[in-house]
Design an enzyme around this catalytic site. Structure first.
Site, PDB file in Angstrom:
ATOM      1  N   ASP A 266       0.840  -1.200   0.000  1.00 36.54           N
ATOM      2  CA  ASP A 266       0.000   0.000   0.000  1.00 36.54           C
ATOM      3  C   ASP A 266       0.879   1.256   0.000  1.00 36.54           C
ATOM      4  O   ASP A 266       0.373   2.381  -0.042  1.00 36.54           O
ATOM      5  CB  ASP A 266      -1.016  -0.007   1.150  1.00 36.54           C
ATOM      6  CG  ASP A 266      -0.366   0.036   2.523  1.00 36.54           C
ATOM      7  OD1 ASP A 266       0.874  -0.089   2.611  1.00 36.54           O
ATOM      8  OD2 ASP A 266      -1.096   0.187   3.520  1.00 36.54           O
ATOM      9  N   SER A 267       2.211   1.062  -0.025  1.00 34.28           N
ATOM     10  CA  SER A 267       3.141   2.163  -0.309  1.00 34.28           C
ATOM     11  C   SER A 267       2.827   2.756  -1.673  1.00 34.28           C
ATOM     12  O   SER A 267       3.318   3.834  -2.025  1.00 34.28           O
ATOM     13  CB  SER A 267       4.593   1.665  -0.260  1.00 34.28           C
ATOM     14  OG  SER A 267       4.745   0.486  -1.037  1.00 34.28           O
TER      15      SER A 267
ATOM     16  N   ASP B  61      -1.152  -6.406  -0.384  1.00 34.91           N
ATOM     17  CA  ASP B  61      -1.252  -5.704   0.897  1.00 34.91           C
ATOM     18  C   ASP B  61      -2.711  -5.323   1.168  1.00 34.91           C
ATOM     19  O   ASP B  61      -3.413  -4.877   0.265  1.00 34.91           O
ATOM     20  CB  ASP B  61      -0.421  -4.418   0.804  1.00 34.91           C
ATOM     21  CG  ASP B  61       0.305  -4.098   2.081  1.00 34.91           C
ATOM     22  OD1 ASP B  61       0.110  -4.815   3.085  1.00 34.91           O
ATOM     23  OD2 ASP B  61       1.099  -3.126   2.077  1.00 34.91           O
TER      24      ASP B  61
ATOM     25  N   LYS C 211      -0.995  -9.451   3.101  1.00 39.12           N
ATOM     26  CA  LYS C 211      -0.237  -8.922   4.244  1.00 39.12           C
ATOM     27  C   LYS C 211      -1.106  -7.907   4.962  1.00 39.12           C
ATOM     28  O   LYS C 211      -1.806  -7.127   4.331  1.00 39.12           O
ATOM     29  CB  LYS C 211       1.052  -8.251   3.777  1.00 39.12           C
ATOM     30  CG  LYS C 211       1.837  -7.581   4.912  1.00 39.12           C
ATOM     31  CD  LYS C 211       3.180  -7.104   4.478  1.00 39.12           C
ATOM     32  CE  LYS C 211       3.182  -5.741   3.843  1.00 39.12           C
ATOM     33  NZ  LYS C 211       2.613  -4.661   4.686  1.00 39.12           N
TER      34      LYS C 211
ATOM     35  N   GLU D  53      -1.111  -5.238   8.660  1.00 37.98           N
ATOM     36  CA  GLU D  53      -0.289  -4.627   9.706  1.00 37.98           C
ATOM     37  C   GLU D  53      -0.909  -4.828  11.086  1.00 37.98           C
ATOM     38  O   GLU D  53      -2.138  -4.747  11.241  1.00 37.98           O
ATOM     39  CB  GLU D  53      -0.151  -3.118   9.439  1.00 37.98           C
ATOM     40  CG  GLU D  53       0.554  -2.806   8.134  1.00 37.98           C
ATOM     41  CD  GLU D  53       0.693  -1.307   7.884  1.00 37.98           C
ATOM     42  OE1 GLU D  53       0.402  -0.496   8.793  1.00 37.98           O
ATOM     43  OE2 GLU D  53       1.099  -0.943   6.768  1.00 37.98           O
TER      44      GLU D  53
ATOM     45  N   GLU E 164       9.407  -3.939  10.489  1.00 38.75           N
ATOM     46  CA  GLU E 164       9.763  -2.636   9.906  1.00 38.75           C
ATOM     47  C   GLU E 164      10.157  -1.644  10.992  1.00 38.75           C
ATOM     48  O   GLU E 164       9.478  -1.514  12.015  1.00 38.75           O
ATOM     49  CB  GLU E 164       8.582  -2.068   9.095  1.00 38.75           C
ATOM     50  CG  GLU E 164       8.883  -0.667   8.553  1.00 38.75           C
ATOM     51  CD  GLU E 164       7.918  -0.148   7.501  1.00 38.75           C
ATOM     52  OE1 GLU E 164       6.984  -0.883   7.118  1.00 38.75           O
ATOM     53  OE2 GLU E 164       8.121   1.002   7.051  1.00 38.75           O
TER      54      GLU E 164
END
Ligand code: KIV
Length: 276
Positions: A56-57, A95, A125, A127, A194
């Site tokens: 999602d960057s 993501d 993925k 978070e 991270e």
């Protein structure tokens, strides 16, 4: 002579959750890069990168936003589908964007299914640690492999008060360790670490049976991930943990200037580049 081997040394086989588990056992380093389109997906796949993450960057490097928060599930699915077309060997991780799992496990599994069904992701993925444990369990129960992501979690930028290194101090470190253990316990097949101190990432990597993939987490993780725009020098600014492996930004700028000069002077297109 170095004893470090790489998972990508075995290039003829498709990367799977099983091959990644084997890589951890054998001490083979795992590689992951982000990609957002077909062209770069194909380049990285051919280069032998094990995992391609449609991160999602995307919000930062493709859409030009300050954070990843505005990225939608539909946008993630669209880019995941483009990347899927470029891959033959690398494993594709989609993501889960902010808002696609925070409401609860039912929402999470619905979003994950869309990433797999419509985007072609082989894994997703998300978070968080203890706070997303029920979401991970629910998605894994739907037979979708989950990669965790703990430490500096960009979707929590407003809670963290900025993009800051996490896990400093005894209490902070204990919290990240608990998160990583929870992610493993919930059934994740790997976990991104991270923005945490190298010593903490090293300890977590030793304590987990699943592979850790580091970004700004020092050298002792089982694998490393970089955002492709950082790797290739396409961003104007990069954080200090990033190593720029090429300067495509400068090359692209030079090419654009040369094109403009030749068009303006009438040099391009010449006979060679025109149809008869
Ligand atoms: O969105 C992303 O690119 C990521 C990586 C930095 C791990 O989450």
């Amino acid at each position: 002579m170095s004893t470090v081997t790489t998972a990508s040394a075995n290039r003829e086989h498709r990367v799977t959750v099983r091959s990644l588990a084997r890589s951890k056992k054998r001490g083979e380093r795992i590689t992951m890069l982000t990609a957002y389109d077909f062209t770069f997906a194909r380049i990285f796949d051919h280069a032998g990168i094990d995992l391609i993450l449609v991160g999602d960057s995307l919000g930062n490097v493709v859409q030009g936003a300050d954070t990843t928060l505005p990225v939608t599930l539909d946008e993630m699915i669209y880019h995941t589908r483009l990347v899927a077309r470029g891959l033959t060997r690398s494993m594709l991780v989609g993501d889960m964007p902010f808002g696609s799992y925070q409401v609860g496990p039912e929402d999470a599994v619905r979003s994950a299914i869309r990433l797999v069904k419509e985007g072609g992701a082989q894994a997703v993925k998300l978070e968080g640690g203890l706070n997303v444990l029920p979401c991970i369990e629910r998605i894994v129960a739907a037979e979708i492999p989950v990669m965790g992501h703990v430490g500096l979690t960009p979707q929590a930028v407003n809670r963290m008060g900025g993009f800051r290194v996490q896990g400093r101090g005894e209490k902070g470190a204990a919290r990240i360790i608990d998160d990583a253990l929870a992610v493993q316990e919930a059934g994740a097949f790997a976990c991104v670490l991270e923005g945490v101190p190298a010593a903490l990432a090293s300890e977590i990597t030793m304590r987990l049976d699943i592979p850790t993939i580091g970004i700004g987490a020092g050298p002792d993780c089982d694998g490393q991930v970089l955002v492709m725009h950082d790797l290739l020098g396409l961003n104007e600014w990069t954080p200090s943990f990033v190593k720029q492996f090429a300067n495509l930004g400068a090359v692209a700028s030079q090419a654009a200037r040369a094109f403009a000069e030749e068009v303006e002077s009438g040099k391009f297109p010449d006979e060679e580049h025109s149809y008869r």
